[in-house]
Every structure is written in C-alpha cells, then in structure tokens.
Design a protein around this motif. Structure first.
Motif, PDB file in Angstrom:
ATOM      1  N   ALA A   1      37.717  44.264  59.281  1.00  0.00           N
ATOM      2  CA  ALA A   1      38.370  45.572  59.220  1.00  0.00           C
ATOM      3  C   ALA A   1      39.611  45.561  58.332  1.00  0.00           C
ATOM      4  CB  ALA A   1      38.749  46.034  60.621  1.00  0.00           C
ATOM      5  N   GLY A   2      40.020  44.366  57.885  1.00  0.00           N
ATOM      6  CA  GLY A   2      41.144  44.283  56.954  1.00  0.00           C
ATOM      7  C   GLY A   2      42.346  43.518  57.437  1.00  0.00           C
ATOM      8  N   ALA A   3      42.285  42.935  58.648  1.00  0.00           N
ATOM      9  CA  ALA A   3      43.412  42.125  59.119  1.00  0.00           C
ATOM     10  C   ALA A   3      43.576  40.886  58.245  1.00  0.00           C
ATOM     11  CB  ALA A   3      43.204  41.721  60.570  1.00  0.00           C
ATOM     12  N   ASP A   4      44.808  40.442  58.096  1.00  0.00           N
ATOM     13  CA  ASP A   4      45.096  39.269  57.283  1.00  0.00           C
ATOM     14  C   ASP A   4      45.214  37.994  58.096  1.00  0.00           C
ATOM     15  OD1 ASP A   4      45.723  40.539  54.511  1.00  0.00           O
ATOM     16  OD2 ASP A   4      46.785  41.771  55.965  1.00  0.00           O
ATOM     17  N   ASP A   5      45.471  38.139  59.390  1.00  0.00           N
ATOM     18  CA  ASP A   5      45.599  36.975  60.262  1.00  0.00           C
ATOM     19  C   ASP A   5      45.322  37.435  61.683  1.00  0.00           C
ATOM     20  OD1 ASP A   5      46.055  34.423  61.160  1.00  0.00           O
ATOM     21  OD2 ASP A   5      48.106  34.282  60.424  1.00  0.00           O
ATOM     22  N   TYR A   6      45.031  36.467  62.570  1.00  0.00           N
ATOM     23  CA  TYR A   6      44.667  36.780  63.952  1.00  0.00           C
ATOM     24  C   TYR A   6      45.303  35.736  64.853  1.00  0.00           C
ATOM     25  CZ  TYR A   6      41.586  38.542  67.708  1.00  0.00           C
ATOM     26  OH  TYR A   6      41.088  39.104  68.846  1.00  0.00           O
ATOM     27  N   VAL A   7      46.154  36.185  65.777  1.00  0.00           N
ATOM     28  CA  VAL A   7      46.838  35.298  66.716  1.00  0.00           C
ATOM     29  C   VAL A   7      46.388  35.661  68.124  1.00  0.00           C
ATOM     30  CG1 VAL A   7      49.056  34.449  67.546  1.00  0.00           C
ATOM     31  CG2 VAL A   7      48.831  35.213  65.174  1.00  0.00           C
ATOM     32  N   THR A   8      45.947  34.667  68.890  1.00  0.00           N
ATOM     33  CA  THR A   8      45.448  34.912  70.242  1.00  0.00           C
ATOM     34  C   THR A   8      46.567  34.729  71.273  1.00  0.00           C
ATOM     35  OG1 THR A   8      43.257  34.120  69.586  1.00  0.00           O
ATOM     36  CG2 THR A   8      43.701  34.251  71.935  1.00  0.00           C
ATOM     37  N   LYS A   9      46.714  35.709  72.170  1.00  0.00           N
ATOM     38  CA  LYS A   9      47.676  35.602  73.271  1.00  0.00           C
ATOM     39  C   LYS A   9      47.128  34.653  74.332  1.00  0.00           C
ATOM     40  CE  LYS A   9      49.137  40.477  72.924  1.00  0.00           C
ATOM     41  NZ  LYS A   9      49.180  41.758  73.654  1.00  0.00           N
ATOM     42  N   PRO A  10      47.997  33.885  75.016  1.00  0.00           N
ATOM     43  CA  PRO A  10      49.418  33.699  74.730  1.00  0.00           C
ATOM     44  C   PRO A  10      49.615  32.792  73.520  1.00  0.00           C
ATOM     45  CG  PRO A  10      48.756  32.265  76.512  1.00  0.00           C
ATOM     46  CD  PRO A  10      47.540  33.085  76.181  1.00  0.00           C
ATOM     47  N   PHE A  11      50.751  32.911  72.884  1.00  0.00           N
ATOM     48  CA  PHE A  11      51.009  32.136  71.681  1.00  0.00           C
ATOM     49  C   PHE A  11      52.465  31.685  71.675  1.00  0.00           C
ATOM     50  CE2 PHE A  11      51.493  36.649  70.854  1.00  0.00           C
ATOM     51  CZ  PHE A  11      52.780  36.717  70.348  1.00  0.00           C
ATOM     52  N   GLY A  12      52.738  30.652  70.917  1.00  0.00           N
ATOM     53  CA  GLY A  12      54.105  30.174  70.774  1.00  0.00           C
ATOM     54  C   GLY A  12      54.851  30.993  69.740  1.00  0.00           C
ATOM     55  N   MET A  13      56.113  31.275  70.001  1.00  0.00           N
ATOM     56  CA  MET A  13      56.893  32.093  69.080  1.00  0.00           C
ATOM     57  C   MET A  13      57.103  31.404  67.739  1.00  0.00           C
ATOM     58  SD  MET A  13      57.391  35.069  70.147  1.00  0.00           S
ATOM     59  CE  MET A  13      57.518  36.124  71.588  1.00  0.00           C
ATOM     60  N   ASP A  14      57.213  30.076  67.736  1.00  0.00           N
ATOM     61  CA  ASP A  14      57.380  29.370  66.466  1.00  0.00           C
ATOM     62  C   ASP A  14      56.156  29.556  65.582  1.00  0.00           C
ATOM     63  OD1 ASP A  14      59.895  28.487  67.112  1.00  0.00           O
ATOM     64  OD2 ASP A  14      59.244  26.507  67.793  1.00  0.00           O
ATOM     65  N   GLU A  15      54.972  29.452  66.201  1.00  0.00           N
ATOM     66  CA  GLU A  15      53.743  29.669  65.431  1.00  0.00           C
ATOM     67  C   GLU A  15      53.679  31.105  64.926  1.00  0.00           C
ATOM     68  OE1 GLU A  15      48.871  29.882  65.952  1.00  0.00           O
ATOM     69  OE2 GLU A  15      50.128  29.308  67.663  1.00  0.00           O
ATOM     70  N   PHE A  16      54.018  32.061  65.780  1.00  0.00           N
ATOM     71  CA  PHE A  16      53.981  33.460  65.378  1.00  0.00           C
ATOM     72  C   PHE A  16      54.913  33.711  64.198  1.00  0.00           C
ATOM     73  CE2 PHE A  16      56.084  37.636  65.844  1.00  0.00           C
ATOM     74  CZ  PHE A  16      55.020  38.431  65.468  1.00  0.00           C
ATOM     75  N   LEU A  17      56.130  33.173  64.257  1.00  0.00           N
ATOM     76  CA  LEU A  17      57.079  33.366  63.163  1.00  0.00           C
ATOM     77  C   LEU A  17      56.584  32.726  61.876  1.00  0.00           C
ATOM     78  CD1 LEU A  17      60.451  32.826  65.047  1.00  0.00           C
ATOM     79  CD2 LEU A  17      59.625  34.983  64.051  1.00  0.00           C
ATOM     80  N   ALA A  18      55.935  31.566  62.001  1.00  0.00           N
ATOM     81  CA  ALA A  18      55.392  30.900  60.812  1.00  0.00           C
ATOM     82  C   ALA A  18      54.297  31.747  60.168  1.00  0.00           C
ATOM     83  CB  ALA A  18      54.838  29.523  61.182  1.00  0.00           C
ATOM     84  N   ARG A  19      53.449  32.336  61.000  1.00  0.00           N
ATOM     85  CA  ARG A  19      52.388  33.187  60.460  1.00  0.00           C
ATOM     86  C   ARG A  19      52.975  34.447  59.824  1.00  0.00           C
ATOM     87  NH1 ARG A  19      46.887  32.428  62.815  1.00  0.00           N
ATOM     88  NH2 ARG A  19      46.919  30.510  64.017  1.00  0.00           N
ATOM     89  N   LEU A  20      53.998  34.986  60.432  1.00  0.00           N
ATOM     90  CA  LEU A  20      54.649  36.154  59.860  1.00  0.00           C
ATOM     91  C   LEU A  20      55.263  35.814  58.498  1.00  0.00           C
ATOM     92  CD1 LEU A  20      56.644  38.787  61.773  1.00  0.00           C
ATOM     93  CD2 LEU A  20      57.642  37.816  59.719  1.00  0.00           C
TER      94      LEU A  20
END
Length: 256
Positions: free
Chosen positions: A123-142
């Motif tokens: 559908a056009g998403a660039d990345d996919y993060v599954t909950k629950p997730f670590g904030m460090d990983e989320f920030l790195a993906r951002l």
C-alpha cells in the motif's frame, strides 16, 4: 472522506523548500514535522513526548479521518501510522496518502503476521514496526526514513532507458510507456542504487546498509518484498524479469 482523492501530487521531500532544504544540507533535524496516528492515548502520548524531546515537531491524530485532515493541514515530513484505527483501516489511509504524496510512512502495529506486513508495504509504507517495540529501534528507523527522504537531488545524472521503462536519476522519476510510475521513497532508493551500479552485482548487505541503514544489514526479507514490488511496477513479466535480476545467494543486478 472529503477531497482526499483530489489531492494534487506533492513531494514534501523536495530539497527546494526552505524548511527541508536546511535538513538536506545536514544543518538540523529540529524542523522535521512528524504526524503520529494511533487510537491508543497512552501510546500516542509516549511517542509524542519522546519525539518532542528529540527536537521533532509533532502533530497527532486518533482516527483515520483525523489523520487525513491533519496531513492536509500540516503537510508533515514523515508519518507514523497505526493500522488498527476505528473508522478507516490504516492500510487504506496509507493508500490514500501515497496516491498524492511521497511522504515516508512508518507503520507501527500490533499485527505482526507476514500478510499484514506485505499488505502495508504494497500500500506504500516504507517500513513496518511491530508492537511492542524498543524506543531506540523506533528512533533508528525514523532517522533512516528521514535520511532516505531528505537525500538531495543531483542535477547531472543520466537518464537510463530499458526496453520496459526509463529511469531519470536527476528528476528521481520512472516512466513506463510514457506514464510516470509512482514509487515509494524506499522503492526509489533500492532502484536508484541498482541503476547507479548498472551491470554490476550489488551485494545484499551493501544494498540494505545503503537504503535502510547499517542496523538492517541482515534483514534480507526486506529486499525480497521490495524487489517484488519493483518488478510488479516495472517489469513486463514480473515472474521472468529482464532488468531487475537476482543473483542467488549473493545479491542483485540491474541490467539495461
């Protein structure tokens, strides 16, 4: 849904705008505007607080309709999108936004199965993060999404033509039979690296590091998903590609 289908295509990643231009030159990340869409107040609050402490500007929405309204109003540089919204499914939101914008979209969802991930990416998403997730990983993906989106355009790159499609590296545009093909920022990043190394083997880890960042050097499933998307959009016969080739166990090659 109002006038969302009538949006004119707009690339917020254009380094010509003043706010984004400073980011493209590597001056600051502080002016990056993020839209967070999630119907869980606690998650919305924690993510908002985290990003604001890191210097991002944050807008929020708790519904699909609200997300479309805020997107139209604020024109964010990046979207963090939950799939399980009450009114409009997040995948449909992804399609609607992607139809008129190249804004990077990171899906954050409790749905961890492969079909949902594939549907979101398609559908056009660039990345996919599954909950629950670590904030460090989320920030790195951002940060990785911001890097890909803020890459400045170069003006002296060639136009590469194949029998099936044409790639304009300067304009960051792909056409097929005279019609522009819309690619997500991640799809473009993958295609661009292969085209720049046309005729050469590009290793899997090299491609992952360049497009997704060093933390993703082992995530080879990303390559399979995105290459399949590119083949569907660009190859005449995606099941028998002539230009986007796989070298089993080694990497990928672009052949004119």
């Amino acid at each position: 849904m109002g006038g969302e289908q009538s949006w004119r295509r707009r690339t917020v990643l254009d380094c010509g705008t003043s706010r984004v231009a400073s980011r493209c030159r590597g001056v600051t990340l502080m002016s990056i505007r993020v839209l967070i869409v999630d119907d869980e107040p606690s998650i919305l609050a924690s993510m908002t607080a985290l990003l604001r402490t890191k210097g991002y500007e944050v807008s929020t929405a708790m519904s699909g309709r609200g997300a479309l309204d805020v997107f139209e109003r604020d024109r964010p540089d990046l979207i963090v999108l939950d799939l399980g919204l009450g009114d409009i499914d997040g995948i449909e939101i992804c399609r609607l936004i992607r139809d008129g914008s190249a804004t990077p979209i990171i899906v954050v969802s409790a749905r961890g199965n492969e079909p949902d991930k594939v549907a979101a990416l398609d559908a056009g998403a660039d990345d996919y993060v599954t909950k629950p997730f670590g904030m460090d990983e989320f920030l790195a993906r951002l940060r990785a999404a911001v890097r890909r989106g803020a890459a400045s355009a170069e003006t002296d790159e060639p136009v590469v033509e194949t029998a099936s499609f044409t790639v304009d590296l300067a304009a960051k545009k792909v056409t097929r039979s005279g019609t522009e093909v819309h690619l997500t920022p991640t799809e473009w990043g993958m295609l661009e690296m292969l085209v720049r190394n046309r005729g050469k083997l590009v290793g899997r880890e090299e491609l992952l590091k360049e497009v997704w960042g060093p933390a993703y050097a082992k995530e080879t499933h990303y390559l399979r998903v995105y290459l399949a998307q590119l083949r569907r959009k660009l190859e005449v016969d995606p099941s028998h590609p002539k230009h986007l080739l796989t070298e089993a166990g080694m990497g990928y090659r672009f052949q004119e």
